[in-house]
Design a protein around this motif. Structure first.
Motif, PDB file in Angstrom:
ATOM      1  N   ARG A   1       0.825  -1.206   0.000  1.00 28.32           N
ATOM      2  CA  ARG A   1       0.000   0.000   0.000  1.00 28.32           C
ATOM      3  C   ARG A   1       0.862   1.260   0.000  1.00 28.32           C
ATOM      4  O   ARG A   1       0.358   2.360  -0.160  1.00 28.32           O
ATOM      5  CB  ARG A   1      -0.905   0.007   1.243  1.00 28.32           C
ATOM      6  N   GLU A   2       2.176   1.091   0.171  1.00 29.79           N
ATOM      7  CA  GLU A   2       3.071   2.243   0.216  1.00 29.79           C
ATOM      8  C   GLU A   2       3.418   2.690  -1.208  1.00 29.79           C
ATOM      9  O   GLU A   2       4.442   2.334  -1.771  1.00 29.79           O
ATOM     10  CB  GLU A   2       4.338   1.902   0.995  1.00 29.79           C
TER      11      GLU A   2
ATOM     12  N   TRP B   1       2.945   6.415  -3.518  1.00 28.97           N
ATOM     13  CA  TRP B   1       2.573   7.800  -3.328  1.00 28.97           C
ATOM     14  C   TRP B   1       2.874   8.620  -4.579  1.00 28.97           C
ATOM     15  O   TRP B   1       3.856   8.374  -5.270  1.00 28.97           O
ATOM     16  CB  TRP B   1       3.345   8.396  -2.139  1.00 28.97           C
TER      17      TRP B   1
ATOM     18  N   ARG C   1      -7.400   9.164   1.443  1.00 29.58           N
ATOM     19  CA  ARG C   1      -6.646   8.525   2.520  1.00 29.58           C
ATOM     20  C   ARG C   1      -7.098   9.074   3.872  1.00 29.58           C
ATOM     21  O   ARG C   1      -7.656  10.158   3.955  1.00 29.58           O
ATOM     22  CB  ARG C   1      -5.145   8.803   2.379  1.00 29.58           C
ATOM     23  N   ASN C   2      -6.798   8.317   4.924  1.00 30.03           N
ATOM     24  CA  ASN C   2      -6.966   8.828   6.273  1.00 30.03           C
ATOM     25  C   ASN C   2      -5.801   9.742   6.608  1.00 30.03           C
ATOM     26  O   ASN C   2      -4.697   9.575   6.102  1.00 30.03           O
ATOM     27  CB  ASN C   2      -7.020   7.673   7.289  1.00 30.03           C
TER      28      ASN C   2
ATOM     29  N   SER D   1      -4.065   9.804   9.158  1.00 29.09           N
ATOM     30  CA  SER D   1      -3.007   9.039   9.820  1.00 29.09           C
ATOM     31  C   SER D   1      -2.087   8.351   8.817  1.00 29.09           C
ATOM     32  O   SER D   1      -1.008   7.891   9.176  1.00 29.09           O
ATOM     33  CB  SER D   1      -3.618   7.996  10.754  1.00 29.09           C
ATOM     34  N   GLU D   2      -2.505   8.278   7.540  1.00 29.97           N
ATOM     35  CA  GLU D   2      -1.704   7.611   6.529  1.00 29.97           C
ATOM     36  C   GLU D   2      -0.726   8.550   5.843  1.00 29.97           C
ATOM     37  O   GLU D   2       0.063   8.116   5.005  1.00 29.97           O
ATOM     38  CB  GLU D   2      -2.612   6.978   5.471  1.00 29.97           C
ATOM     39  N   SER D   3      -0.760   9.826   6.160  1.00 31.33           N
ATOM     40  CA  SER D   3       0.106  10.789   5.479  1.00 31.33           C
ATOM     41  C   SER D   3       1.581  10.492   5.736  1.00 31.33           C
ATOM     42  O   SER D   3       1.963  10.062   6.828  1.00 31.33           O
ATOM     43  CB  SER D   3      -0.219  12.208   5.948  1.00 31.33           C
TER      44      SER D   3
ATOM     45  N   ARG E   1       7.215   5.228   6.198  1.00 35.07           N
ATOM     46  CA  ARG E   1       6.469   4.539   7.241  1.00 35.07           C
ATOM     47  C   ARG E   1       6.883   3.080   7.402  1.00 35.07           C
ATOM     48  O   ARG E   1       6.838   2.531   8.497  1.00 35.07           O
ATOM     49  CB  ARG E   1       4.975   4.606   6.932  1.00 35.07           C
ATOM     50  N   GLU E   2       7.266   2.435   6.299  1.00 30.37           N
ATOM     51  CA  GLU E   2       7.641   1.020   6.353  1.00 30.37           C
ATOM     52  C   GLU E   2       9.025   0.829   5.749  1.00 30.37           C
ATOM     53  O   GLU E   2       9.334   1.407   4.701  1.00 30.37           O
ATOM     54  CB  GLU E   2       6.646   0.168   5.552  1.00 30.37           C
TER      55      GLU E   2
END
Length: 206
Positions: free
Chosen positions: A59-60, A62, A84-85, A87-89, A101-102
């Protein structure tokens, strides 16, 4: 209107992703940073590249569009922010640093477009620069750079661009930022994207 916009963005994103993947599969080597958070690859086997793409799609992914600058650093807007939510920014509060993030292997493509302004009845030169800063473990180093010198006159194309392509292994909380110069010549008008960055996680490890 929203559906049409989403469909257009999806088509553009898919096209960009395919171009990046095809480019990556054709690389025989990729110049990487000397910093410990990343790795340099030489003659990456095709089998290794194929194995990276056998994993489930992450899902990463952008697509960020530059909308302004501050201290030569580009300020980004998430093209899919409405889908997006919060929190996903992956953008910090100033929207100048991209926070990973990952951990994993990422394909990164950056393009900066400039609008050249010729002087009437005169030739001039302008130095265009694009720098990618990489922040890790409280250290910041230049990770990649592109440079070009343009002769500007009445016969010059009004547009010029710099780009850089990166294949990077990054850890969670590593950060990227893009600096451009001269920042006052950067084109922010969408066509559909004049100055942008795409980031795609393609594997958890090499």
């Amino acid at each position: 209107m929203g559906t049409a916009h989403a469909a257009r963005a999806h088509i553009i994103w898919t096209s960009i992703a395919l171009v990046l993947i095809l480019t990556a599969s054709c690389l025989t080597y990729v110049f990487m940073s000397k910093v410990s958070g990343c790795q340099r690859i030489h003659n990456l086997p095709v089998s290794a590249i194929e194995s990276m793409f056998r994993h489930e799609v992450s899902r990463e992914k952008w697509l960020l569009k530059a909308c302004n600058h501050t201290d030569n650093r580009l300020v980004w807007d998430d093209e899919w922010e409405g889908h997006r939510n919060r929190s996903e920014s992956i953008l910090d509060h100033d929207k100048t640093w991209i926070v990973i993030r990952e951990k994993g292997v990422y394909l990164v493509y950056i393009q900066a477009n400039f609008v050249l302004k010729p002087l009437k009845d005169s030739d001039s030169t302008v130095d265009l620069k694009l720098l990618v800063d990489f922040k890790y473990e409280e250290k910041t180093e230049i990770f990649s750079a592109a440079h070009d010198t343009q002769v500007v006159n009445d016969n010059t194309s009004p547009d010029a661009k710099l780009n850089t392509f990166l294949l990077m292994y990054m850890n969670s909380a590593n950060q990227l930022s893009v600096k451009v110069s001269p920042s006052d010549l950067v084109n922010y008008e969408p066509r559909p994207f004049s100055t942008f960055i795409t980031i795609i996680k393609c594997a958890d490890t090499w």
